[in-house]
Design an enzyme around this catalytic site. Structure first.
Site, PDB file in Angstrom:
ATOM      1  CG  ASN A  39      -1.949   1.049   1.258  1.00 55.18           C
ATOM      2  OD1 ASN A  39      -1.628   2.227   1.202  1.00 55.18           O
ATOM      3  ND2 ASN A  39      -3.202   0.655   1.350  1.00 55.18           N
ATOM      4  CG  HIS A  50      -5.899  -0.312  -1.667  1.00 54.17           C
ATOM      5  ND1 HIS A  50      -7.175  -0.779  -1.424  1.00 54.17           N
ATOM      6  CD2 HIS A  50      -5.850   0.944  -1.167  1.00 54.17           C
ATOM      7  CE1 HIS A  50      -7.875   0.168  -0.806  1.00 54.17           C
ATOM      8  NE2 HIS A  50      -7.099   1.216  -0.641  1.00 54.17           N
ATOM      9  CB  CYS A  82      -7.983  -4.935  -4.334  1.00 51.52           C
ATOM     10  SG  CYS A  82      -6.990  -3.493  -3.857  1.00 51.52           S
ATOM     11  CG  ASP A 142      -6.035   2.118   3.067  1.00 51.17           C
ATOM     12  OD1 ASP A 142      -5.466   2.863   2.253  1.00 51.17           O
ATOM     13  OD2 ASP A 142      -6.009   0.885   2.985  1.00 51.17           O
TER      14      ASP A 142
END
Ligand SMILES: [Zn+2]
Length: 145
Positions: A39, A50, A82, A142
């Site tokens: 990340n 990421h 992702c 995040d």
């Protein structure tokens, strides 16, 4: 420990040492690490890097036949972004370090035929637990909270 998960964990620890969020990933093709990453949201001011995205980026542009024979290792359950990349490139198998500190889109991946294995690796759980406790704002950012 599985050597590829160990490599992903090494990436995560490198990210932590850089002042970043400790999530690492490796993309493995037929037993060989094609790309590794961690990340880099903090380090690069990136919105998309990421750990999994960084590993994919570092593996470079590959033909679809390669992705279809890859395994993606990641220290933490993959988020919606992702997971979308995993589905887009048709990566058939994902090995996850842990999903206790964060549950990603594993159900979505499985519903689309991806083989998702969760190891619940103690070192991964401990690393994320310590990080979330130390930097809750960074962590919430995040995961889009
Ligand atoms: Zn993600």
């Amino acid at each position: 420990m599985d050597k590829y998960m160990q490599a992903a964990l090494d990436e995560a620890r490198q990210g932590l040492a850089e002042g970043g969020i400790p999530i690492g990933s490796v993309l493995v093709y037929r037993g060989r690490i094609l790309g590794r990453g961690h990340n880099r949201r903090v380090q690069s001011g990136s919105t998309v890097l990421h750990g999994e995205m960084d590993a994919l980026e570092n593996a470079g542009r590959q033909p679809s036949s390669v992705y279809r024979d890859c395994v993606l290792y990641t220290t933490l359950s993959p988020c919606p972004m992702c997971s979308g990349a995993i589905l887009l490139y048709g990566i058939p198998r994902v090995v996850v370090g842990e999903n206790l500190t964060f549950m990603g889109e594993e159900a979505l991946l499985r519903s689309r035929g991806v083989d998702v294995e969760v190891l619940q690796t103690p070192a991964c759980i401990e690393m994320m637990t310590d990080f979330i406790e130390a930097s809750p704002e960074l962590w919430n950012e995040d995961v889009g909270k």
